[in-house]
Design a protein around this motif. Structure first.
Motif, PDB file in Angstrom:
ATOM      1  N   ILE A  63       0.817  -1.214   0.000  1.00  0.00           N
ATOM      2  CA  ILE A  63       0.000   0.000   0.000  1.00  0.00           C
ATOM      3  C   ILE A  63       0.854   1.269   0.000  1.00  0.00           C
ATOM      4  O   ILE A  63       0.348   2.355  -0.275  1.00  0.00           O
ATOM      5  N   ALA A  64       2.135   1.126   0.331  1.00  0.00           N
ATOM      6  CA  ALA A  64       3.055   2.269   0.316  1.00  0.00           C
ATOM      7  C   ALA A  64       4.481   1.735   0.368  1.00  0.00           C
ATOM      8  O   ALA A  64       4.718   0.591   0.743  1.00  0.00           O
ATOM      9  N   GLU A  65       5.406   2.587  -0.039  1.00  0.00           N
ATOM     10  CA  GLU A  65       6.836   2.264   0.043  1.00  0.00           C
ATOM     11  C   GLU A  65       7.441   3.227   1.057  1.00  0.00           C
ATOM     12  O   GLU A  65       6.992   4.368   1.185  1.00  0.00           O
ATOM     13  N   LEU A  66       8.449   2.777   1.767  1.00  0.00           N
ATOM     14  CA  LEU A  66       9.111   3.633   2.745  1.00  0.00           C
ATOM     15  C   LEU A  66      10.582   3.703   2.411  1.00  0.00           C
ATOM     16  O   LEU A  66      11.307   2.716   2.466  1.00  0.00           O
ATOM     17  N   ASN A  67      10.983   4.897   2.000  1.00  0.00           N
ATOM     18  CA  ASN A  67      12.377   5.176   1.720  1.00  0.00           C
ATOM     19  C   ASN A  67      12.735   6.349   2.610  1.00  0.00           C
ATOM     20  O   ASN A  67      12.201   7.441   2.446  1.00  0.00           O
ATOM     21  N   ASP A  68      13.619   6.128   3.541  1.00  0.00           N
ATOM     22  CA  ASP A  68      13.921   7.145   4.544  1.00  0.00           C
ATOM     23  C   ASP A  68      14.488   8.427   3.954  1.00  0.00           C
ATOM     24  O   ASP A  68      14.489   9.456   4.607  1.00  0.00           O
ATOM     25  N   ARG A  69      14.964   8.381   2.730  1.00  0.00           N
ATOM     26  CA  ARG A  69      15.522   9.584   2.115  1.00  0.00           C
ATOM     27  C   ARG A  69      14.448  10.413   1.402  1.00  0.00           C
ATOM     28  O   ARG A  69      14.719  11.487   0.914  1.00  0.00           O
ATOM     29  N   ASP A  70      13.233   9.920   1.317  1.00  0.00           N
ATOM     30  CA  ASP A  70      12.157  10.603   0.605  1.00  0.00           C
ATOM     31  C   ASP A  70      11.066  10.994   1.604  1.00  0.00           C
ATOM     32  O   ASP A  70      10.279  10.160   2.038  1.00  0.00           O
ATOM     33  N   GLN A  71      11.029  12.275   1.972  1.00  0.00           N
ATOM     34  CA  GLN A  71      10.105  12.756   2.995  1.00  0.00           C
ATOM     35  C   GLN A  71       8.640  12.575   2.573  1.00  0.00           C
ATOM     36  O   GLN A  71       7.803  12.223   3.395  1.00  0.00           O
ATOM     37  N   LEU A  72       8.316  12.811   1.291  1.00  0.00           N
ATOM     38  CA  LEU A  72       6.932  12.625   0.838  1.00  0.00           C
ATOM     39  C   LEU A  72       6.511  11.168   0.936  1.00  0.00           C
ATOM     40  O   LEU A  72       5.378  10.862   1.318  1.00  0.00           O
ATOM     41  N   GLU A  73       7.418  10.275   0.592  1.00  0.00           N
ATOM     42  CA  GLU A  73       7.128   8.851   0.701  1.00  0.00           C
ATOM     43  C   GLU A  73       6.890   8.473   2.162  1.00  0.00           C
ATOM     44  O   GLU A  73       6.014   7.666   2.468  1.00  0.00           O
ATOM     45  N   MET A  74       7.654   9.059   3.076  1.00  0.00           N
ATOM     46  CA  MET A  74       7.477   8.781   4.497  1.00  0.00           C
ATOM     47  C   MET A  74       6.115   9.264   4.982  1.00  0.00           C
ATOM     48  O   MET A  74       5.431   8.568   5.737  1.00  0.00           O
ATOM     49  N   ILE A  75       5.699  10.432   4.534  1.00  0.00           N
ATOM     50  CA  ILE A  75       4.385  10.969   4.917  1.00  0.00           C
ATOM     51  C   ILE A  75       3.280  10.063   4.374  1.00  0.00           C
ATOM     52  O   ILE A  75       2.327   9.741   5.085  1.00  0.00           O
ATOM     53  N   ASP A  76       3.396   9.637   3.114  1.00  0.00           N
ATOM     54  CA  ASP A  76       2.414   8.717   2.533  1.00  0.00           C
ATOM     55  C   ASP A  76       2.356   7.400   3.320  1.00  0.00           C
ATOM     56  O   ASP A  76       1.285   6.857   3.552  1.00  0.00           O
ATOM     57  N   ALA A  77       3.527   6.917   3.706  1.00  0.00           N
ATOM     58  CA  ALA A  77       3.585   5.667   4.466  1.00  0.00           C
ATOM     59  C   ALA A  77       2.895   5.827   5.816  1.00  0.00           C
ATOM     60  O   ALA A  77       2.103   4.963   6.225  1.00  0.00           O
ATOM     61  N   MET A  78       3.153   6.932   6.518  1.00  0.00           N
ATOM     62  CA  MET A  78       2.514   7.157   7.821  1.00  0.00           C
ATOM     63  C   MET A  78       1.001   7.302   7.668  1.00  0.00           C
ATOM     64  O   MET A  78       0.241   6.809   8.502  1.00  0.00           O
ATOM     65  N   ASP A  79       0.560   7.961   6.603  1.00  0.00           N
ATOM     66  CA  ASP A  79      -0.883   8.069   6.355  1.00  0.00           C
ATOM     67  C   ASP A  79      -1.497   6.693   6.140  1.00  0.00           C
ATOM     68  O   ASP A  79      -2.564   6.382   6.681  1.00  0.00           O
ATOM     69  N   ALA A  80      -0.833   5.846   5.367  1.00  0.00           N
ATOM     70  CA  ALA A  80      -1.329   4.484   5.124  1.00  0.00           C
ATOM     71  C   ALA A  80      -1.383   3.692   6.425  1.00  0.00           C
ATOM     72  O   ALA A  80      -2.347   2.963   6.684  1.00  0.00           O
ATOM     73  N   LEU A  81      -0.367   3.840   7.257  1.00  0.00           N
ATOM     74  CA  LEU A  81      -0.337   3.127   8.535  1.00  0.00           C
ATOM     75  C   LEU A  81      -1.476   3.578   9.444  1.00  0.00           C
ATOM     76  O   LEU A  81      -2.116   2.761  10.116  1.00  0.00           O
ATOM     77  N   ASN A  82      -1.771   4.860   9.442  1.00  0.00           N
ATOM     78  CA  ASN A  82      -2.812   5.390  10.320  1.00  0.00           C
ATOM     79  C   ASN A  82      -4.228   5.108   9.835  1.00  0.00           C
ATOM     80  O   ASN A  82      -5.182   5.389  10.548  1.00  0.00           O
ATOM     81  N   ARG A  83      -4.375   4.517   8.652  1.00  0.00           N
ATOM     82  CA  ARG A  83      -5.696   4.083   8.185  1.00  0.00           C
ATOM     83  C   ARG A  83      -6.025   2.669   8.669  1.00  0.00           C
ATOM     84  O   ARG A  83      -7.159   2.224   8.555  1.00  0.00           O
ATOM     85  N   ALA A  84      -5.037   1.965   9.201  1.00  0.00           N
ATOM     86  CA  ALA A  84      -5.243   0.595   9.675  1.00  0.00           C
ATOM     87  C   ALA A  84      -5.740   0.592  11.117  1.00  0.00           C
ATOM     88  O   ALA A  84      -5.582   1.572  11.848  1.00  0.00           O
ATOM     89  N   ASP A  85      -6.345  -0.530  11.521  1.00  0.00           N
ATOM     90  CA  ASP A  85      -6.740  -0.697  12.924  1.00  0.00           C
ATOM     91  C   ASP A  85      -5.528  -1.009  13.794  1.00  0.00           C
ATOM     92  O   ASP A  85      -5.444  -0.576  14.940  1.00  0.00           O
TER      93      ASP A  85
END
Length: 145
Positions: A63-85
């Motif tokens: 549902i998302a990729e996490l690359n620590d060097r890409d801040q937008l990717e990190m934000i997308d990843a955190m948003d995806a995580l916060n949609r889960a139970d």
């Protein structure tokens, strides 16, 4: 007690897992695939926030990729995580950036859901790694177990 609840009373949950994932070939990816498959078979929904992809095509479950060097990717990843139970975070030295993989701390701080952290190895000394699921190089001698 779990024994008192029949399976038909199972409340479906959504899980998001931060982990390497196939086609990456390592034990963490294999474990993530097995765990997500078991949760799915039980009737739950699972999405993977994949780390260490190195340009490999993602599976449908990603549902998302996490690359620590890409801040937008990190934000997308955190948003995806916060949609889960529930969030499951796999930790293995070498799959996150920074000394001892400390870049995952920022992600953990941004999660607003119940979180399970699965540490694969815990070392008593700091160490450097060579990359995702790779053989580490140690800053000090390895601890004797």
């Amino acid at each position: 007690m779990l024994e008192d609840k029949p399976m038909s009373d199972h409340q479906t949950r959504t899980y998001a897992m931060v982990s390497t994932y196939p086609p990456t070939q390592c034990g963490i990816a294999t474990f993530a695939a097995a765990l997500s498959g078991g949760l799915y078979e039980y009737g739950d929904d699972v999405g993977i926030v994949r780390v260490g992809a190195d340009g490999e095509a993602p599976a449908k479950i990603v549902i998302a990729e996490l690359n620590d060097r890409d801040q937008l990717e990190m934000i997308d990843a955190m948003d995806a995580l916060n949609r889960a139970d529930v969030v499951i975070v796999q930790h293995e030295y070498g799959i996150y950036d920074g000394p001892d993989g400390e870049s995952i701390v920022e992600v953990l701080e941004g999660i607003e859901r119940p979180t399970i952290v699965v540490p694969t190895r815990c070392w008593s000394t700091r160490r450097r790694t060579n990359g995702p699921c790779s053989k580490p190089s140690f800053a000090r001698p390895t601890p004797s177990w």
